[in-house]
Design an enzyme around this catalytic site. Structure first.
Site, PDB file in Angstrom:
ATOM      1  N   HIS A  80      -0.142  27.897  -5.059  1.00 41.52           N
ATOM      2  CA  HIS A  80       0.937  26.920  -5.209  1.00 41.52           C
ATOM      3  C   HIS A  80       0.429  25.480  -5.179  1.00 41.52           C
ATOM      4  CE1 HIS A  80       0.962  26.812  -0.688  1.00 41.52           C
ATOM      5  NE2 HIS A  80       1.257  25.540  -0.926  1.00 41.52           N
ATOM      6  N   ASP A 114      -0.768  34.255  -3.267  1.00 39.55           N
ATOM      7  CA  ASP A 114      -0.829  32.795  -3.251  1.00 39.55           C
ATOM      8  C   ASP A 114      -2.261  32.314  -3.043  1.00 39.55           C
ATOM      9  OD1 ASP A 114      -0.088  30.159  -3.293  1.00 39.55           O
ATOM     10  OD2 ASP A 114       0.764  30.138  -1.278  1.00 39.55           O
ATOM     11  N   GLY A 178       0.175  20.244   3.281  1.00 37.74           N
ATOM     12  CA  GLY A 178      -1.097  19.590   2.989  1.00 37.74           C
ATOM     13  C   GLY A 178      -2.277  20.383   3.515  1.00 37.74           C
ATOM     14  N   SER A 180      -2.232  23.654   3.320  1.00 36.41           N
ATOM     15  CA  SER A 180      -2.222  24.876   2.516  1.00 36.41           C
ATOM     16  C   SER A 180      -3.553  25.082   1.798  1.00 36.41           C
ATOM     17  CB  SER A 180      -1.095  24.808   1.479  1.00 36.41           C
ATOM     18  OG  SER A 180       0.157  24.728   2.100  1.00 36.41           O
TER      19      SER A 180
END
Length: 228
Positions: A80, A114, A178, A180
């Site tokens: 993402h 993800d 942030g 991630s």
């Protein structure tokens, strides 16, 4: 007799294919995740060179180096983070920046997909090893990322639980927007998870990461000889 033995060794060495080095099998090699434990200060010093900040025209996140191969650097992050990106910039702890391209994208259809693998030209940063076994519940961990855009920030916590048959790691380590795609690192310096978006909005200190085993399974799908 000694001379014949030496000649035999030389011939054997000449017959070994040049391409059968560790580079050719980087994805299947077992990292050195020893039982030695480091202080938080030493752990941060050892790990930080392998962490990057990722910015696109749409988002910001984190990532970490998982391999050097064919004079290229491979970086793992969340799918993402790069979704819809037309340009991807990687920032290193020393202030340098590089353009990156996505060579493998899980698609971000579920938490477990993800994941994305980026490529940067040249050998940059430090490879952070992925732990091959599940982490120990209660074990100390740190996260390094860019929470709320504050680059290379450190947070510390423990492994709270393992979910989804070990594929998801629950932690009380602070993980904010942030962070991630950044690494969740145990006290031995091995990555035990890839941090995802902050956890439940109605809970306190409940955050999650994709397990290192799931991440390794994803990375193994990349073929450096046929990247596209």
């Amino acid at each position: 007799m000694k001379r014949r033995f030496i000649q035999s060794l030389i011939i054997t060495a000449m017959l070994i294919p040049i391409g059968t080095s560790a580079e050719a099998n980087w994805f299947s090699s077992k990292p050195d995740c020893s039982k030695k434990e480091y202080s938080t200060k030493e752990l941060t010093k050892r790990s930080k060179p392998g962490v990057v900040m990722i910015s696109t025209n749409n988002a910001m996140g984190s990532g970490f180096v998982v391999a050097h191969i064919k004079n290229q650097t491979l970086i793992l992050t969340n799918s993402h983070v790069i979704k819809g990106a037309t340009q991807i910039t990687v920032s290193w702890p020393d202030g340098n920046k590089d353009s990156a391209i996505a060579v493998l994208d899980g698609g971000d259809t579920t938490t477990l997909t993800d994941l994305a693998l980026l490529k940067v030209d040249g050998k940059e940063g430090k490879v952070l090893p992925l732990k091959q076994e599940p982490p120990i519940v209660g074990g100390d961990v740190i996260a390094i990322g860019a929470p709320q855009g504050l680059s290379f920030s450190l947070t510390k916590g423990v492994i709270s639980s393992l979910r989804d048959e070990g594929r998801i790691v629950q932690t009380d380590t602070a993980i904010n927007k942030g962070s991630s795609g950044g690494p969740l690192i145990n006290s031995s310096g091995c990555v035990v998870g890839v941090n995802t978006l902050a956890g439940r909005k109605d809970a306190v200190n409940m955050n999650f990461a994709i397990s290192s085993q799931t991440a390794q399974r994803f990375i193994d799908k990349y073929d450096p000889d046929n990247p596209y």
